[in-house]
Design a protein around this motif. Structure first.
Motif, PDB file in Angstrom:
ATOM      1  N   GLY A 376      41.559 -27.784 -23.341  1.00 23.32           N
ATOM      2  CA  GLY A 376      41.750 -26.936 -24.510  1.00 23.32           C
ATOM      3  C   GLY A 376      43.218 -26.826 -24.853  1.00 23.32           C
ATOM      4  N   LYS A 377      43.514 -26.306 -26.037  1.00 23.76           N
ATOM      5  CA  LYS A 377      44.895 -26.133 -26.463  1.00 23.76           C
ATOM      6  C   LYS A 377      45.567 -25.024 -25.656  1.00 23.76           C
ATOM      7  N   THR A 378      46.881 -24.961 -25.766  1.00 25.24           N
ATOM      8  CA  THR A 378      47.641 -23.895 -25.114  1.00 25.24           C
ATOM      9  C   THR A 378      47.168 -22.534 -25.616  1.00 25.24           C
ATOM     10  N   SER A 380      44.203 -21.224 -24.916  1.00 28.27           N
ATOM     11  CA  SER A 380      42.750 -21.190 -25.168  1.00 28.27           C
ATOM     12  C   SER A 380      41.992 -20.439 -24.081  1.00 28.27           C
ATOM     13  N   LYS A 382      42.218 -21.347 -20.519  1.00 27.92           N
ATOM     14  CA  LYS A 382      41.888 -22.216 -19.376  1.00 27.92           C
ATOM     15  C   LYS A 382      42.331 -21.596 -18.040  1.00 27.92           C
ATOM     16  N   HIS A 536      45.540 -30.955 -19.653  1.00 29.06           N
ATOM     17  CA  HIS A 536      45.690 -31.327 -21.060  1.00 29.06           C
ATOM     18  C   HIS A 536      45.403 -32.814 -21.248  1.00 29.06           C
ATOM     19  N   LEU A 550      37.621 -25.429 -24.392  1.00 25.58           N
ATOM     20  CA  LEU A 550      37.823 -24.075 -24.917  1.00 25.58           C
ATOM     21  C   LEU A 550      38.704 -24.105 -26.153  1.00 25.58           C
ATOM     22  N   GLU A 551      38.479 -23.114 -27.026  1.00 30.29           N
ATOM     23  CA  GLU A 551      39.343 -22.929 -28.191  1.00 30.29           C
ATOM     24  C   GLU A 551      39.362 -21.447 -28.541  1.00 30.29           C
ATOM     25  N   ASN A 552      40.572 -20.868 -28.514  1.00 26.88           N
ATOM     26  CA  ASN A 552      40.744 -19.441 -28.811  1.00 26.88           C
ATOM     27  C   ASN A 552      39.812 -18.557 -27.971  1.00 26.88           C
ATOM     28  N   LYS A 554      36.940 -19.274 -26.683  1.00 28.43           N
ATOM     29  CA  LYS A 554      35.510 -19.532 -26.818  1.00 28.43           C
ATOM     30  C   LYS A 554      35.174 -20.940 -26.325  1.00 28.43           C
ATOM     31  N   TYR A 570      36.634 -31.893 -30.584  1.00 29.37           N
ATOM     32  CA  TYR A 570      37.976 -31.802 -29.997  1.00 29.37           C
ATOM     33  C   TYR A 570      38.167 -32.837 -28.898  1.00 29.37           C
TER      34      TYR A 570
END
Length: 584
Positions: A376-378, A380, A382, A536, A550-552, A554, A570
């Motif tokens: 997931g992005k930073t 998110s 994790k 990542h 994951l994202e935000n 979720k 993603y």
């Protein structure tokens, strides 16, 4: 002195040593009281010889006897004073030792939120400077306090028995002194607290400056940091001078009042001798010695008061942290063996200090022995998942199950002992490389340490150092590169051989070739172990049994590499992007 009541348990613990010390203190002061009366007797012998009432040979014999008694009493007083310091001062060191351990043990129990709210410099100052101020109360203050009390209890009645009027005049300044001490003590308490709080600020500033010295140098900020320290030093000087100015009143006032007492003794005593109210001039000499014997104890009253006020201020600061309750506590005393199954059910978690919701209604299951990658992005969420599995925080809603048991119903020690964690920011202690790896298993052999270092692909690097595994690292492992620190941390986790591995982006500082080698080793080592890998990079995740995206906060995707790569989303986008970068 209510804050200092916290020390009563230590006084009870060392009550025998304290009692012996108090008795020895009293004996030492009683021997000290012998001298003035024999000085008086010596003067009376001289008076008798001058008045032809005593023969010369008899006077010499009596003077020699009295001098020997005075010297003997002084030697005995000195000997018992030495014993006094060996008992009472030692007790203060024992109390300092116990209190530092109590504070440090409590620090370790407190939750991560506590460390986010409080600075390292402040924590260090309370366990060092504040505890030292309290130690002075537990030793010197008690010792000199007992000395003073013993002298007053023994000396004041003795003075009134020998010459009531003279004693009254000699002691007349003392009540004035008591009132002045009381007023000054209140000011000292207030200013001592300000000074102690400032020392925490100074400790925090210097600790952060030294820890971040590489950044300061890289940005050429030395003049700016020096200027800030100079401003802090000036502020500290001002606060310390405010306290010193008040403290400076003690000794001059005491010397003044003792001087007045001496004048009263000489004037009133001389007048009484002339009027025939006292039989010998020796009583004047005796009272001058008594008054001067009171000089140090009366002066000590001020010093002891200052110590007590400082100790009260420091203990109050210590108690503030000792009264902090850890948010994470073990509700189960008996050990609870961990096998490795992990399940999140509708878990929501918000960080208390930032009010950021890191996870929002997350649900997934990791079976025993499975390897799960989390991408997931930073920001998110994790790393938060790994922190919650180790129960570094408690969730707001939902449920986390380990082996189908709610995480709060597990023994906290058993849970954490079953986990081998490698954080994103690898932390190494200022110790040898060998001991840093052994941190995962204290009773490990050199062969075991070398074996895990090879699996973490760091053995060759270590052997290249002059002292190899005995190389002492700088603070936070600054001696090593970022990749070497991460690999030493991985070796530490492998040595522990836990049921659950938590790898938090722990290969971010190594090249792809080394990463592939380490991942192959980890795959072998984590067989039949539950493993969660935050990353990542798709290369770290593609061989996992399951991948979670994951994202935000979720969960937006879940499946194997093949499943996620076959649908738009993603994961496929990240995979194609990193694949194209690799081909370049």
């Amino acid at each position: 002195m209510k804050e200092l009541q916290h020390l009563n348990k230590y006084f009870r613990k060392y009550r025998f040593k304290l009692l012996v010390g108090i008795i020895i203190t009293m004996v030492a002061r009683i021997f000290q009281l012998v001298m003035p009366s024999y000085v008086k007797k010596s003067i009376e012998v001289v008076e008798g010889y001058i008045g032809n009432n005593i023969l010369k040979s008899e006077a010499k014999e009596m003077l020699l006897e009295y001098i020997l008694i005075i010297v003997g009493a002084a030697l005995l007083s000195g000997f018992f004073t030495f014993l006094m310091r060996q008992t009472i001062i030692n007790v203060s060191r024992y109390i300092e030792y116990d209190l530092k351990n109590e504070v440090f043990d409590h620090y370790q129990l407190l939750s991560l939120n506590f460390y986010k709210k409080n600075r390292t410099g402040d924590l260090m100052n309370r366990i060092s400077e504040d505890v030292n101020q309290v130690r002075l109360y537990g030793g010197p203050a008690i010792m000199y306090g007992i000395q003073t009390l013993t002298l007053f209890v023994c000396l004041v009645p003795l003075m009134f028995i020998k010459a009531p009027v003279l004693a009254l005049y000699a002691l007349l300044p003392l009540p004035i002194l008591s009132v002045l001490i009381y007023q000054i003590s209140k000011i000292i308490h207030k200013r001592s607290t300000i000074v102690q709080e400032f020392l925490s600020t100074l400790s925090t500033f210097t600790q952060e400056s030294f820890s971040g010295i590489s950044v300061i140098k890289a940005y050429a900020l030395e003049p700016k940091v020096n200027a800030e320290l100079n401003n802090l030093a000036l502020d500290g000087k001002s606060k310390s001078m405010d306290l010193a100015k008040v403290n400076a009143w003690f000794f001059p006032l005491m010397i003044l009042l003792i001087g007045i007492s001496n004048i009263f003794v000489i004037y009133i005593g001389g007048k009484q001798y002339i009027d025939g109210e006292i039989a010998s001039i020796g009583i004047i000499a005796e009272f001058i010695l008594y008054v001067n014997m009171l000089t140090w104890p009366v002066a000590v009253v001020g010093w002891v008061t200052s110590i007590v006020q400082r100790a009260e201020a420091s203990q109050k600061r210590i108690n503030q942290f000792l009264q902090e309750e850890p948010n994470i506590v073990s509700t189960v005393k008996e050990e609870t063996p961990i096998k490795g199954k992990i399940e999140f059910k509708n878990v929501t978690f918000t960080y208390e200090d930032t009010n950021i919701t890191a996870l929002n209604n997350i649900s997934f299951t990791v079976n025993k022995g499975q390897t799960v990658a989390i991408l997931g992005k930073t920001g998110s969420g994790k790393s938060t998942i790994l922190d919650l599995i180790a129960r570094l925080y408690d969730i707001d809603s939902g449920e986390i199950l380990i082996d189908d048991v709610p995480i709060k119903e597990l023994n906290l020690q058993s849970l954490r002992q079953s986990i081998g964690a490698v954080p994103q920011d690898a932390f190494l202690f200022s110790d040898t490389i060998k001991n840093n790896i052994k941190f995962g298993k204290e009773n490990s052999t050199d062969e075991e340490i070398i074996a895990v270092a090879k699996k973490a692909v760091v053995h060759e690097n270590i052997m290249g150092f002059n002292k190899q595994y005995e190389t002492v690292l700088g603070e936070r492992g600054i001696t090593l590169s970022g990749g070497q620190k991460q690999r030493v941390s991985i070796a530490r986790a492998l040595l522990k051989d836990p049921q659950i591995y938590l790898f938090d982006d722990c290969l971010s500082a190594v090249d792809t070739e080394t990463e592939e080698e380490i991942l192959n080793q980890l795959k072998k080592e984590s067989k039949n172990k539950t493993t969660l890998i935050v990353s990542h990079r798709v290369s770290s995740a593609k061989n996992a049994d399951k991948i979670i995206v994951l994202e935000n906060g979720k969960l937006i995707q879940e499946g194997t590499h093949e499943e996620l790569n076959s649908v738009e989303g993603y994961y496929k986008e990240l995979y194609m992007h990193q694949l194209s970068e690799k081909e370049k």
